[in-house]
Design an enzyme around this catalytic site. Structure first.
Site, mmCIF file in Angstrom:
data_model
loop_
_atom_site.group_PDB
_atom_site.id
_atom_site.type_symbol
_atom_site.label_atom_id
_atom_site.label_comp_id
_atom_site.label_asym_id
_atom_site.label_seq_id
_atom_site.Cartn_x
_atom_site.Cartn_y
_atom_site.Cartn_z
ATOM 1 N N ASP A 65 0.870 -1.174 0.000
ATOM 2 C CA ASP A 65 0.000 0.000 0.000
ATOM 3 C C ASP A 65 0.915 1.235 0.000
ATOM 4 O O ASP A 65 1.746 1.400 0.904
ATOM 5 C CB ASP A 65 -0.842 -0.063 1.279
ATOM 6 N N ASP A 85 -5.967 7.421 -4.926
ATOM 7 C CA ASP A 85 -6.271 8.814 -4.557
ATOM 8 C C ASP A 85 -7.043 8.838 -3.228
ATOM 9 O O ASP A 85 -6.674 9.569 -2.283
ATOM 10 C CB ASP A 85 -7.116 9.416 -5.698
ATOM 11 N N THR A 92 -4.060 2.466 -14.325
ATOM 12 C CA THR A 92 -4.414 1.050 -14.554
ATOM 13 C C THR A 92 -5.578 0.563 -13.694
ATOM 14 O O THR A 92 -5.919 -0.611 -13.722
ATOM 15 C CB THR A 92 -3.210 0.103 -14.315
ATOM 16 N N GLY A 93 -6.196 1.472 -12.935
ATOM 17 C CA GLY A 93 -7.370 1.092 -12.139
ATOM 18 C C GLY A 93 -8.620 1.643 -12.794
ATOM 19 O O GLY A 93 -9.012 1.206 -13.895
ATOM 20 N N ILE A 94 -9.198 2.624 -12.156
ATOM 21 C CA ILE A 94 -10.464 3.217 -12.618
ATOM 22 C C ILE A 94 -10.341 3.744 -14.057
ATOM 23 O O ILE A 94 -11.291 3.674 -14.838
ATOM 24 C CB ILE A 94 -10.887 4.332 -11.632
HETATM 25 N N1 AR6 Z 1 -1.471 1.818 -2.894
HETATM 26 C C1 AR6 Z 1 -0.908 1.575 -4.103
HETATM 27 N N2 AR6 Z 1 -1.618 1.368 -5.226
HETATM 28 C C2 AR6 Z 1 -2.964 1.416 -5.111
HETATM 29 C C3 AR6 Z 1 -3.634 1.674 -3.897
HETATM 30 C C4 AR6 Z 1 -2.825 1.887 -2.751
HETATM 31 N N3 AR6 Z 1 -3.344 2.145 -1.545
HETATM 32 N N4 AR6 Z 1 -4.977 1.667 -4.129
HETATM 33 C C5 AR6 Z 1 -5.138 1.390 -5.445
HETATM 34 N N5 AR6 Z 1 -3.931 1.218 -6.040
HETATM 35 P P1 AR6 Z 1 -6.573 4.021 -9.513
HETATM 36 P P2 AR6 Z 1 -6.386 5.516 -12.044
HETATM 37 C C6 AR6 Z 1 -3.602 0.910 -7.442
HETATM 38 O O1 AR6 Z 1 -7.949 3.566 -9.847
HETATM 39 O O2 AR6 Z 1 -6.650 4.284 -12.812
HETATM 40 C C7 AR6 Z 1 -9.497 8.065 -8.690
HETATM 41 O O3 AR6 Z 1 -10.873 8.143 -8.433
HETATM 42 C C8 AR6 Z 1 -4.674 0.235 -8.283
HETATM 43 O O4 AR6 Z 1 -4.703 -1.156 -8.021
HETATM 44 O O5 AR6 Z 1 -6.288 4.463 -8.142
HETATM 45 O O6 AR6 Z 1 -5.249 6.404 -12.464
HETATM 46 C C9 AR6 Z 1 -8.923 9.397 -9.148
HETATM 47 O O7 AR6 Z 1 -9.501 10.476 -8.453
HETATM 48 C C10 AR6 Z 1 -4.172 0.537 -9.691
HETATM 49 O O8 AR6 Z 1 -3.188 -0.427 -10.103
HETATM 50 O O9 AR6 Z 1 -6.123 5.256 -10.479
HETATM 51 C C11 AR6 Z 1 -9.276 9.400 -10.602
HETATM 52 O O10 AR6 Z 1 -10.608 9.817 -10.809
HETATM 53 C C12 AR6 Z 1 -3.449 1.881 -9.531
HETATM 54 O O11 AR6 Z 1 -3.340 2.119 -8.125
HETATM 55 C C13 AR6 Z 1 -9.122 7.954 -11.011
HETATM 56 O O12 AR6 Z 1 -9.315 7.208 -9.802
HETATM 57 C C14 AR6 Z 1 -4.206 3.034 -10.144
HETATM 58 O O13 AR6 Z 1 -5.603 2.847 -9.943
HETATM 59 C C15 AR6 Z 1 -7.733 7.658 -11.511
HETATM 60 O O14 AR6 Z 1 -7.714 6.356 -12.039
#
Ligand code: AR6
Length: 171
Positions: free
Chosen positions: A9, A33, A121-123
């Site tokens: 994390d 975030d 790579t998430g949302i």
């Molecule tokens: N520590 C490390 N990595 C994490 C954690 C954590 N605590 N939580 C999630 N991840 P995302 P995006 C990973 O969705 O795709 C937000 O709402 C996750 O598994 O956080 O850039 C923002 O406000 C994935 O591999 O970000 C934007 O609206 C990576 O972090 C939107 O999401 C990125 O996933 C940005 O989407």
């Protein structure tokens, strides 16, 4: 400079800066975030608000820096990744800009260790393998890395962690 994938994390890492995968409002959200603002407390959001008052919005590919509130890190670098729309809308370039802009802020602020999440790579739906390749290539090509001691590629899920390990092994 060491480039090291870690499976953890990002809010737990004691580095000079952790990078946040934010959105253009910088007002928080889900994923990493949400985790950073929850763990870091309201001071980070207040600083983000002051930045938005000044610049309007943070465009995809840009990065800004705030203090890190209650996080063990000293600073948070907020960058906005591209939303994946199939790959034909400049997503790769924007993603590379996120890594470059974040490293540039490390350089300007004299920071020597930074942890990146797997931006977009998430949302935002960017394919993990392609995102990892761009992340590694961009970081390795950045001249400002010379001043860095350690760059961590912080993976929350095992799939991303395995992808990074594999890509760094074969290089
Ligand atoms: N520590 C490390 N990595 C994490 C954690 C954590 N605590 N939580 C999630 N991840 P995302 P995006 C990973 O969705 O795709 C937000 O709402 C996750 O598994 O956080 O850039 C923002 O406000 C994935 O591999 O970000 C934007 O609206 C990576 O972090 C939107 O999401 C990125 O996933 C940005 O989407």
């Amino acid at each position: 400079m060491e480039l090291t994938p870690v499976r953890t994390d990002i809010t737990k890492l004691k580095v000079d800066a952790v990078v946040n995968a934010a959105n253009p409002s910088l007002m928080g959200g889900g994923g990493v975030d949400g985790a950073i603002h929850r763990a870091g407390g309201p001071d980070i959001l207040a600083e983000c608000g002051a930045i938005i008052d000044r610049i309007g919005r943070c465009e995809p590919g840009q990065a800004v820096i705030t203090h890190a509130g209650r996080l063990p890190a000293r600073f948070v670098i907020h960058t906005v990744g591209p939303v994946w729309r199939g790959g034909g809308e400049g997503e790769e370039h924007v993603l590379a800009c996120c890594y470059q802009a974040s490293l540039q802020l490390c350089f300007e602020n004299g920071l020597r260790s930074v942890a990146f999440p797997n931006i977009s790579t998430g949302i935002y739906g960017y394919p993990k393998q392609a995102a990892a390749k761009t992340a590694i290539e961009t970081i390795k090509a950045a001249a400002v890395c010379d001043q860095m001691e350690a760059i961590f590629l912080c993976c929350f899920d095992w799939e991303n962690f395995q992808i990074y390990q594999e890509l760094l092994r074969v290089e």
